[in-house]
Design a protein around this motif. Structure first.
Motif, PDB file in Angstrom:
ATOM      1  N   UNK A 218      16.021   7.649  48.030  1.00  0.00           N
ATOM      2  CA  UNK A 218      17.127   6.762  48.378  1.00  0.00           C
ATOM      3  C   UNK A 218      16.612   5.571  49.163  1.00  0.00           C
ATOM      4  N   UNK A 219      17.536   4.803  49.686  1.00  0.00           N
ATOM      5  CA  UNK A 219      17.202   3.598  50.452  1.00  0.00           C
ATOM      6  C   UNK A 219      16.862   4.005  51.883  1.00  0.00           C
ATOM      7  N   UNK A 220      15.592   4.380  52.111  1.00  0.00           N
ATOM      8  CA  UNK A 220      15.184   4.836  53.428  1.00  0.00           C
ATOM      9  C   UNK A 220      15.394   3.733  54.460  1.00  0.00           C
ATOM     10  N   UNK A 221      15.921   4.108  55.595  1.00  0.00           N
ATOM     11  CA  UNK A 221      16.240   3.147  56.640  1.00  0.00           C
ATOM     12  C   UNK A 221      17.697   2.744  56.635  1.00  0.00           C
ATOM     13  N   UNK A 222      18.418   3.012  55.535  1.00  0.00           N
ATOM     14  CA  UNK A 222      19.844   2.685  55.476  1.00  0.00           C
ATOM     15  C   UNK A 222      20.642   3.712  56.269  1.00  0.00           C
ATOM     16  N   UNK A 223      21.833   3.330  56.685  1.00  0.00           N
ATOM     17  CA  UNK A 223      22.700   4.251  57.424  1.00  0.00           C
ATOM     18  C   UNK A 223      23.005   5.489  56.599  1.00  0.00           C
ATOM     19  N   UNK A 225      21.181   7.037  54.260  1.00  0.00           N
ATOM     20  CA  UNK A 225      20.069   7.991  54.209  1.00  0.00           C
ATOM     21  C   UNK A 225      19.785   8.567  55.591  1.00  0.00           C
ATOM     22  N   UNK A 226      19.961   7.753  56.642  1.00  0.00           N
ATOM     23  CA  UNK A 226      19.821   8.288  57.996  1.00  0.00           C
ATOM     24  C   UNK A 226      20.783   9.456  58.211  1.00  0.00           C
ATOM     25  N   UNK A 227      22.020   9.304  57.720  1.00  0.00           N
ATOM     26  CA  UNK A 227      23.002  10.373  57.843  1.00  0.00           C
ATOM     27  C   UNK A 227      22.628  11.568  56.966  1.00  0.00           C
ATOM     28  N   UNK A 228      22.063  11.293  55.793  1.00  0.00           N
ATOM     29  CA  UNK A 228      21.606  12.374  54.921  1.00  0.00           C
ATOM     30  C   UNK A 228      20.538  13.221  55.612  1.00  0.00           C
ATOM     31  N   UNK A 229      19.566  12.545  56.200  1.00  0.00           N
ATOM     32  CA  UNK A 229      18.477  13.266  56.869  1.00  0.00           C
ATOM     33  C   UNK A 229      19.025  14.078  58.043  1.00  0.00           C
ATOM     34  N   UNK A 230      19.943  13.470  58.810  1.00  0.00           N
ATOM     35  CA  UNK A 230      20.547  14.200  59.924  1.00  0.00           C
ATOM     36  C   UNK A 230      21.300  15.424  59.425  1.00  0.00           C
ATOM     37  N   UNK A 231      22.022  15.268  58.290  1.00  0.00           N
ATOM     38  CA  UNK A 231      22.765  16.401  57.731  1.00  0.00           C
ATOM     39  C   UNK A 231      21.822  17.511  57.295  1.00  0.00           C
ATOM     40  N   UNK A 232      20.697  17.133  56.696  1.00  0.00           N
ATOM     41  CA  UNK A 232      19.723  18.137  56.247  1.00  0.00           C
ATOM     42  C   UNK A 232      19.154  18.909  57.442  1.00  0.00           C
ATOM     43  N   UNK A 249      17.253   6.747  63.053  1.00  0.00           N
ATOM     44  CA  UNK A 249      17.349   5.437  62.418  1.00  0.00           C
ATOM     45  C   UNK A 249      15.958   5.047  61.936  1.00  0.00           C
ATOM     46  N   UNK A 250      15.647   5.387  60.693  1.00  0.00           N
ATOM     47  CA  UNK A 250      14.344   5.050  60.142  1.00  0.00           C
ATOM     48  C   UNK A 250      14.235   3.550  59.899  1.00  0.00           C
ATOM     49  N   UNK A 251      13.031   3.041  60.027  1.00  0.00           N
ATOM     50  CA  UNK A 251      12.786   1.632  59.764  1.00  0.00           C
ATOM     51  C   UNK A 251      13.033   1.316  58.294  1.00  0.00           C
TER      52      UNK A 251
END
Length: 469
Positions: A218-223, A225-232, A249-251
């Motif tokens: 996905x679009x790493x660094x976007x809100x 995907x940041x939420x996706x990673x947090x959910x995982x 909040x990834x760069x």
């Protein structure tokens, strides 16, 4: 410790190391890839059963644990059917046990070398690391590389090819795995790739099957995907780190990130009583300090010894063990680390130098943490190519796109109290004795620097040198 206090402490670790990774401007002729990894171990938290909502594209989904339950005769209509399935089950278990046994031999060698590299005394600092975390992380890296880059990793683990490594990592993963209402020791892995990054599907499928890793793009660094990673992470840690994951909040420059979690839940088989605690002196290398000691008087248990140390082994209700290794009065932790015998003791519960006797045990309560860049240690152990800008061969992942790693940071926290063990380790890989005791009663007082090792089925999960509790 209250849950809020644990969260606050773990947030302090996480915020320090969940950081942005950089790649050079597109005009450069090479590309630095950030590979961030998180590994968290928690006590007393149950796995979440709520569905996980991920908006990123799933390139590969982690395999379900390949651990089947022993066939129960009551579930069958005929004994012949039961016997057939029981035979299959025995073959499965036998194959896993054989692979895990060989992996333990290889991992013990890696563990000893790693202890020497990462636990050597540095003044009054506590030193910790997680062998199984480093093992699985490097093994996954081997799946993404080729040539001499991969060969150096295979050589470190004493295996001839990737197929053997896959079998052994799977066997270790499955040997460690526990997941019920009381005992939890569950590993999970995920790899996140930037949109448009070309990848080798075969390598992704191998990570999913042999390493139980899910791969997303996905679009790493976007809100989003940041939420996706947090959910995982929340899904795999029972929301234990939700106060930290909301800050992810990834760069925008990051193109690859690796996250891993490990749940661990265990209490002492024979808990300490807080009413027996005492305040006493702990002799650090820089002078004396006060510590709270947990005590057991005249406890029947095995006492172990070697040429440079004495040791005891406390069991946990989930079958794990915690070793406490105390250097002799005229020895240091470094002397023990340079002696092979402590490793032989840990890997063999029937080690010959032991005696069942009455022990007056005194263990300091501690909450210790350390952060270590493992890259120099890996280089000293022969893994150098993966860190070289021009020479690293990540071609199994992206073909000719040049990628290399710059660090391998691991932050570990371990806490013990009267009830059991709490531990957390955070792994980040950014790119771009003594003679036999003469008495029937011995005082085993950990009042000076000592080693500890936490094992699961003789597989080392954590190791540390406590210089100051």
């Amino acid at each position: 410790m209250k849950r809020e206090e644990v969260l606050e402490s773990l947030e302090e670790l996480s915020d320090k190391h969940i950081k942005e990774a950089e790649k050079p401007p597109k005009k450069r002729t090479f590309l630095k890839v950030a590979v961030a990894a998180v590994l968290v171990i928690a006590i007393g938290i149950n796995m979440m059963s709520a569905p996980m909502l991920i908006t990123a594209d799933a390139i590969a989904v982690a395999s379900e644990p390949r651990i089947t339950k022993r066939p129960d005769l009551d579930d069958y209509t005929t004994r012949e059917e039961w016997n057939a399935d029981l035979k299959k089950w025995n073959l499965e278990v036998g194959a896993r046990v054989a692979s895990a046994a060989q992996a333990k031999i290889n991992l013990n060698s890696f563990f000893k070398e790693g202890n020497t590299q990462f636990l050597q005394t540095e003044g009054n600092k506590n030193k910790l690391w997680s062998p199984i975390n480093a093992y699985i992380g490097l093994a996954m890296t081997a799946e993404l590389t080729e040539g001499e880059t991969r060969q150096q990793i295979l050589d470190l683990f004493g295996v001839e090819d990737t197929e053997t490594l896959r079998k052994q990592v799977s066997a270790v993963w499955e040997s460690v795995y526990q997941n019920n209402s009381n005992e939890i020791c569950v590993l999970a892995n995920s790899l996140w790739l930037e949109d448009g990054l070309q990848y080798n599907q075969e390598a992704m499928d191998a990570l999913a099957y042999y390493y139980y890793a899910s791969v997303y793009q996905g679009d790493l660094g976007s809100d989003r995907i940041n939420k996706d990673i947090a959910a995982w992470i929340n899904n795999n840690t029972g929301k234990f780190l939700k106060d930290s994951t909301k800050n992810i909040q990834l760069s925008q420059d990051i193109i690859m990130a690796l996250y891993s979690t490990l749940y661990f839940q265990a209490k002492w088989t024979d808990e300490f009583s807080a009413s027996n605690n005492t305040q006493d002196v702990f002799h650090t290398l820089d002078g004396d300090t006060q510590a709270t000691f947990m005590n057991k008087k005249l406890t029947q248990m095995y006492y172990y010894w070697g040429e440079t140390f004495g040791a005891v082994n406390l069991t946990l209700k989930n079958g794990c063990h915690m070793w406490f290794i105390l250097p002799d009065e005229d020895k240091t932790v470094d002397d023990v680390l340079s002696d092979d015998s402590y490793m032989e003791m840990i890997s063999d519960l029937n080690w010959k130098n032991n005696k069942y006797m009455k022990v007056n045990l005194s263990v300091p309560k501690f909450d210790v943490a350390s952060t270590t860049d493992l890259s120099n240690g890996f280089k000293n152990m022969g893994v150098t190519k993966v860190f070289q800008e021009v020479e690293a061969e990540f071609t199994k992942l992206t073909g000719d796109l040049p990628i290399y790693l710059t660090e391998a940071n691991q932050s570990v926290r371990v806490q013990i109290d009267e009830q059991g063990v709490k531990a957390a380790v955070y792994f980040e890989i950014p790119g771009a004795g003594a003679a036999q005791p003469p008495e029937e009663i011995i005082d085993f007082v950990l009042d000076r620097p000592f080693l500890f090792v936490i094992t699961n089925d003789n597989i080392p999960l954590f190791a540390g040198c406590v210089n100051n509790p």
